[in-house]
Motif scaffolding. Structure first.
Motif, PDB file in Angstrom:
ATOM      1  N   ILE A   1       0.948  -1.273   0.063  1.00 27.99           N
ATOM      2  CA  ILE A   1      -0.080  -0.168  -0.068  1.00 27.99           C
ATOM      3  C   ILE A   1       0.902   1.045  -0.113  1.00 27.99           C
ATOM      4  CG2 ILE A   1      -0.206  -0.038   2.386  1.00 27.99           C
ATOM      5  CD1 ILE A   1      -2.907   1.418   2.191  1.00 27.99           C
ATOM      6  N   VAL A   2       0.471   2.239  -1.044  1.00 27.36           N
ATOM      7  CA  VAL A   2       1.274   3.533  -0.785  1.00 27.36           C
ATOM      8  C   VAL A   2       0.344   4.494  -0.080  1.00 27.36           C
ATOM      9  CG1 VAL A   2       2.122   5.490  -2.228  1.00 27.36           C
ATOM     10  CG2 VAL A   2       2.256   3.289  -2.875  1.00 27.36           C
ATOM     11  N   TYR A   3       0.696   4.937   0.947  1.00 26.21           N
ATOM     12  CA  TYR A   3      -0.136   5.604   2.123  1.00 26.21           C
ATOM     13  C   TYR A   3       0.164   7.071   1.867  1.00 26.21           C
ATOM     14  CZ  TYR A   3      -2.733   6.607   6.215  1.00 26.21           C
ATOM     15  OH  TYR A   3      -3.563   7.195   7.403  1.00 26.21           O
ATOM     16  N   SER A   4      -0.662   8.068   1.891  1.00 23.50           N
ATOM     17  CA  SER A   4      -0.374   9.490   1.863  1.00 23.50           C
ATOM     18  C   SER A   4      -0.290   9.873   3.424  1.00 23.50           C
ATOM     19  CB  SER A   4      -1.345  10.416   1.301  1.00 23.50           C
ATOM     20  OG  SER A   4      -1.590   9.760  -0.412  1.00 23.50           O
ATOM     21  N   GLY A   5       0.531  10.923   3.701  1.00 23.25           N
ATOM     22  CA  GLY A   5       0.647  11.188   4.920  1.00 23.25           C
ATOM     23  C   GLY A   5      -0.556  12.396   5.393  1.00 23.25           C
ATOM     24  N   GLN A   6      -0.510  12.823   6.584  1.00 24.57           N
ATOM     25  CA  GLN A   6      -1.491  13.639   7.109  1.00 24.57           C
ATOM     26  C   GLN A   6      -0.993  15.021   7.225  1.00 24.57           C
ATOM     27  OE1 GLN A   6      -0.476  12.786  11.948  1.00 24.57           O
ATOM     28  NE2 GLN A   6      -2.203  11.945  10.988  1.00 24.57           N
ATOM     29  N   GLY A   7      -1.867  15.984   7.276  1.00 29.74           N
ATOM     30  CA  GLY A   7      -1.416  17.538   7.267  1.00 29.74           C
ATOM     31  C   GLY A   7      -1.938  18.238   6.134  1.00 29.74           C
ATOM     32  N   GLY A   8      -1.574  19.065   5.934  1.00 28.83           N
ATOM     33  CA  GLY A   8      -1.575  20.263   4.707  1.00 28.83           C
ATOM     34  C   GLY A   8      -2.911  20.922   4.737  1.00 28.83           C
ATOM     35  N   SER A   9      -3.630  20.944   5.774  1.00 28.29           N
ATOM     36  CA  SER A   9      -4.899  21.944   5.527  1.00 28.29           C
ATOM     37  C   SER A   9      -5.645  21.255   4.351  1.00 28.29           C
ATOM     38  CB  SER A   9      -4.725  23.342   5.510  1.00 28.29           C
ATOM     39  OG  SER A   9      -3.929  23.707   6.752  1.00 28.29           O
ATOM     40  N   ALA A  10      -5.889  20.094   4.300  1.00 27.11           N
ATOM     41  CA  ALA A  10      -6.843  19.361   3.230  1.00 27.11           C
ATOM     42  C   ALA A  10      -6.260  19.660   1.942  1.00 27.11           C
ATOM     43  CB  ALA A  10      -8.348  20.001   3.642  1.00 27.11           C
ATOM     44  N   GLY A  11      -5.086  19.758   1.685  1.00 25.16           N
ATOM     45  CA  GLY A  11      -4.670  19.973   0.401  1.00 25.16           C
ATOM     46  C   GLY A  11      -4.302  21.486   0.086  1.00 25.16           C
TER      47      GLY A  11
ATOM     48  N   ILE B   1       0.067  -7.373   9.668  1.00 25.73           N
ATOM     49  CA  ILE B   1       1.403  -6.351   9.923  1.00 25.73           C
ATOM     50  C   ILE B   1       2.024  -6.217   8.579  1.00 25.73           C
ATOM     51  CG2 ILE B   1       3.544  -6.564  10.973  1.00 25.73           C
ATOM     52  CD1 ILE B   1       1.310  -6.321  12.928  1.00 25.73           C
ATOM     53  N   TYR B   2       2.637  -4.838   8.451  1.00 24.30           N
ATOM     54  CA  TYR B   2       3.149  -4.276   7.515  1.00 24.30           C
ATOM     55  C   TYR B   2       4.520  -3.755   7.981  1.00 24.30           C
ATOM     56  CZ  TYR B   2      -0.738  -4.781   3.967  1.00 24.30           C
ATOM     57  OH  TYR B   2      -1.779  -5.137   3.109  1.00 24.30           O
ATOM     58  N   LYS B   3       5.439  -3.145   7.057  1.00 22.65           N
ATOM     59  CA  LYS B   3       6.628  -2.706   7.633  1.00 22.65           C
ATOM     60  C   LYS B   3       6.657  -1.445   6.086  1.00 22.65           C
ATOM     61  CE  LYS B   3       9.433  -5.613  10.486  1.00 22.65           C
ATOM     62  NZ  LYS B   3      10.840  -6.352  10.462  1.00 22.65           N
ATOM     63  N   VAL B   4       7.375  -0.182   6.689  1.00 21.54           N
ATOM     64  CA  VAL B   4       7.447   0.866   5.596  1.00 21.54           C
ATOM     65  C   VAL B   4       8.635   0.578   4.904  1.00 21.54           C
ATOM     66  CG1 VAL B   4       8.063   3.267   5.322  1.00 21.54           C
ATOM     67  CG2 VAL B   4       6.516   2.593   7.075  1.00 21.54           C
ATOM     68  N   HIS B   5       8.457   0.342   3.717  1.00 19.18           N
ATOM     69  CA  HIS B   5       9.767   0.186   2.704  1.00 19.18           C
ATOM     70  C   HIS B   5      10.315   1.172   2.301  1.00 19.18           C
ATOM     71  CE1 HIS B   5      11.894  -2.549  -0.177  1.00 19.18           C
ATOM     72  NE2 HIS B   5      11.644  -1.784  -1.360  1.00 19.18           N
TER      73      HIS B   5
ATOM     74  N   PHE C   1       3.594  13.825   1.639  1.00 20.67           N
ATOM     75  CA  PHE C   1       4.552  12.707   2.024  1.00 20.67           C
ATOM     76  C   PHE C   1       3.841  11.275   1.379  1.00 20.67           C
ATOM     77  CE2 PHE C   1       6.183  15.777   4.816  1.00 20.67           C
ATOM     78  CZ  PHE C   1       7.592  15.565   4.833  1.00 20.67           C
ATOM     79  N   LYS C   2       4.538  10.431   1.073  1.00 20.79           N
ATOM     80  CA  LYS C   2       4.134   9.176   0.410  1.00 20.79           C
ATOM     81  C   LYS C   2       4.926   8.049   1.032  1.00 20.79           C
ATOM     82  CE  LYS C   2       1.241  10.245  -2.827  1.00 20.79           C
ATOM     83  NZ  LYS C   2      -0.297   9.934  -2.962  1.00 20.79           N
ATOM     84  N   PHE C   3       4.007   7.006   1.617  1.00 19.08           N
ATOM     85  CA  PHE C   3       4.926   5.929   2.453  1.00 19.08           C
ATOM     86  C   PHE C   3       4.528   4.528   1.859  1.00 19.08           C
ATOM     87  CE2 PHE C   3       4.331   9.432   5.396  1.00 19.08           C
ATOM     88  CZ  PHE C   3       5.747   9.624   5.840  1.00 19.08           C
ATOM     89  N   LYS C   4       5.627   3.929   1.233  1.00 17.45           N
ATOM     90  CA  LYS C   4       5.211   2.306   0.824  1.00 17.45           C
ATOM     91  C   LYS C   4       5.387   1.587   1.888  1.00 17.45           C
ATOM     92  CE  LYS C   4       5.732  -0.718  -3.172  1.00 17.45           C
ATOM     93  NZ  LYS C   4       6.561  -1.058  -4.300  1.00 17.45           N
ATOM     94  N   LEU C   5       4.319   0.872   2.045  1.00 19.58           N
ATOM     95  CA  LEU C   5       4.334  -0.339   3.172  1.00 19.58           C
ATOM     96  C   LEU C   5       4.063  -1.698   2.577  1.00 19.58           C
ATOM     97  CD1 LEU C   5       2.547   2.235   4.432  1.00 19.58           C
ATOM     98  CD2 LEU C   5       2.766   0.787   6.558  1.00 19.58           C
ATOM     99  N   LEU C   6       4.945  -2.758   2.815  1.00 17.18           N
ATOM    100  CA  LEU C   6       4.724  -3.931   2.281  1.00 17.18           C
ATOM    101  C   LEU C   6       4.330  -5.086   3.327  1.00 17.18           C
ATOM    102  CD1 LEU C   6       8.164  -4.365   0.173  1.00 17.18           C
ATOM    103  CD2 LEU C   6       5.840  -3.725  -0.424  1.00 17.18           C
ATOM    104  N   ARG C   7       3.426  -5.951   3.372  1.00 13.78           N
ATOM    105  CA  ARG C   7       2.868  -6.887   3.886  1.00 13.78           C
ATOM    106  C   ARG C   7       3.797  -7.852   4.479  1.00 13.78           C
ATOM    107  NH1 ARG C   7      -1.453 -10.966   4.129  1.00 13.78           N
ATOM    108  NH2 ARG C   7      -2.930 -10.477   5.827  1.00 13.78           N
ATOM    109  N   GLU C   8       3.962  -8.058   5.560  1.00 12.56           N
ATOM    110  CA  GLU C   8       4.949  -9.353   6.021  1.00 12.56           C
ATOM    111  C   GLU C   8       4.275 -10.697   5.617  1.00 12.56           C
ATOM    112  OE1 GLU C   8       7.821  -8.737   8.686  1.00 12.56           O
ATOM    113  OE2 GLU C   8       7.657  -7.560   6.755  1.00 12.56           O
TER     114      GLU C   8
END
Length: 474
Positions: free
Chosen positions: A79-89, A134-138, A152-159
């Protein structure tokens, strides 16, 4: 429950949460908060401060992908997860709070629980949340969002090595859309059109072609005359019955309120439920007409590894949902012993005390001793033999930790000694989870003298595999 301090797993931890299994589903964010899976009611990133080599660092413990942001989650193992914040874009996101925690999780290589959402239009908010394990940030990077600001983008891979979570959900959704895509099907519909939705027969275990022959029926057959002439209650509601209506006789029969919620879920288990009958002038859309309409789920009868044939659903099942009726030949309970132990298709109203007070509010809030509260269910004078004729209920196996319970219901006649036996979900049941109920233990309810030892032949070794397994049933 929060005010009564009934939340559990309140101390945050990395990795799995006790009692929560991959594939478990939730209809509300606060359900996850109550059990300690994800403590944030609104935020998608749950964090904690942990110690690493005598150094404190903030890391992420759980994320919820609720479909609000531009997350990429088509891959069931990433999953590529978008970060939080930025006042709704409206401006750039900053490396702080949850974003910083995910970045530190990448650096520390820590485990993160991931909850994904899926569309379900039977829910008020149109979605269900599924714990995917369980995932880990890759890796992480900064990208331009749709509004042109940094995200911010975070790619997480499933264990590896975990049970299927969202993957099973998506698989069953494809089967529902196209039943022919389900492999290992022996018979597309064992009900031969009797059910509202076809019930397929599946074997992924061996080469057995099906259970022994029986006639599929959707209604019980009475072998002895019962007082069908005795009329059931009759309300005078012209449109639908409303909760709290003191003039509604159906509500009064049910203790002053209706037994079902507005979306057809059973509110709590009761000694006997009275649904509106054919004599009631209220419409078919009345909330007090649930079990009489039949089931609405897609079931399959499948071959288990060690317990013969079983039953499961392609649909997710919410707690309190009606599943099916136990049909077959209704007989006097004193005749049960005559059929011998080779008949494994007899329903008997034996005691399963763990669910007698299902969803009973004083019990949930630990305010009352259940053994001294409310009225107990009346002993039923009959059993149901489904060996020669029956429906999908005959395939439900026993479990000492069941996810289904039986509930007596009246809707077509007034003889309270012979209600219909209806099954409801104890808890949320993910797709492809075997449906089981507690067969019970009490032989005394049968009214048979077992002092000579004859009753011992009814006791069977339990293979349910539950951590609370009693070792036997019957």
């Amino acid at each position: 429950m929060t005010n009564s301090e009934l939340r559990i797993n309140m101390n945050k931890k990395l990795g799995p949460v006790p009692g929560v299994e991959v594939g478990d589903m939730f209809y509300f964010r606060f359900e996850m908060c109550l059990i300690g899976l994800h403590s944030q009611i609104m935020a998608g990133i749950d964090t904690m401060t942990a110690k690493f080599d005598n150094e404190n660092d903030v890391v992420a413990v759980c994320i919820v992908s609720a479909g609000v942001y531009d997350n990429e989650d088509d891959d069931v193992d990433a999953i590529v997860y978008s970060g939080q914040g930025g006042s709704a874009g409206k401006d750039d996101q900053k490396l702080e709070r949850g974003n910083l925690a995910l970045e530190r999780s990448l650096h520390r290589g820590t485990e993160i629980r991931v909850v994904r959402s899926a569309k379900d239009f039977t829910c008020q908010n149109g979605k269900i949340y599924i714990y995917d394990g369980i995932y880990k940030v890759h890796e992480s990077w900064v990208d331009k969002g749709k509004a042109g600001f940094n995200v911010f983008k975070f790619k997480l891979l499933r264990e590896a090595g975990q049970p299927e979570g969202i993957a099973m959900w998506r698989k069953t959704q494809k089967w529902i859309d196209n039943p022919s895509s389900r492999g290992s099907v022996i018979i597309p519909d064992i009900s031969s059109g009797s059910e509202n939705i076809p019930v397929c027969l599946v074997n992924d275990v061996d080469y057995e072609k099906g259970p022994s022959h029986f006639t599929y029926v959707t209604k019980v057959k009475y072998l002895s005359p019962i007082n069908l002439i005795k009329p059931l209650h009759k309300c005078m509601c012209q449109n639908v019955c409303l909760p709290g209506d003191k003039n509604c006789l159906c509500a009064q029969q049910n203790g002053g309120d209706l037994p079902y919620s507005s979306n057809g879920l059973l509110v709590s288990r009761r000694p006997l439920i009275y649904e509106c009958s054919g004599s009631c002038p209220c419409s078919v859309n009345c909330r007090n007409r649930v079990t009489q309409k039949g089931g609405k789920l897609k079931f399959e009868v499948f071959k288990t590894k060690d317990r013969g044939w079983g039953l499961r659903s392609w649909h997710p099942i919410r707690a309190g949902t009606f599943i099916c009726e136990y049909t077959g030949e209704v007989m006097d309970k004193f005749r049960v012993y005559d059929y011998g132990e080779e008949n494994e298709y007899i329903f008997q109203a034996l005691t399963d005390g763990n669910t007698l007070k299902w969803n009973y509010i004083p019990q949930l809030l630990e305010e009352l001793d259940v053994s001294q509260s409310s009225e107990a269910p009346k002993p039923l004078p009959f059993a149901i033999n489904a060996k020669n004729m029956g429906n999908i209920a005959r395939f439900m196996n026993h479990s000492c930790s069941p996810n289904v319970f039986w509930q007596p219901v009246q809707h077509d006649h007034g003889d309270e000694g012979y209600p219909h036996i209806m099954f409801f979900a104890i808890k949320h049941i993910p797709p492809m989870t075997e449906l089981t109920y507690d067969y019970g233990l009490s032989k005394g309810d049968l009214g048979i003298d077992y002092s000579n030892g004859a009753g011992s032949r009814w006791t069977k070794k339990c293979l349910c595999g539950s951590s609370k397994c009693r070792g036997f049933f019957g």
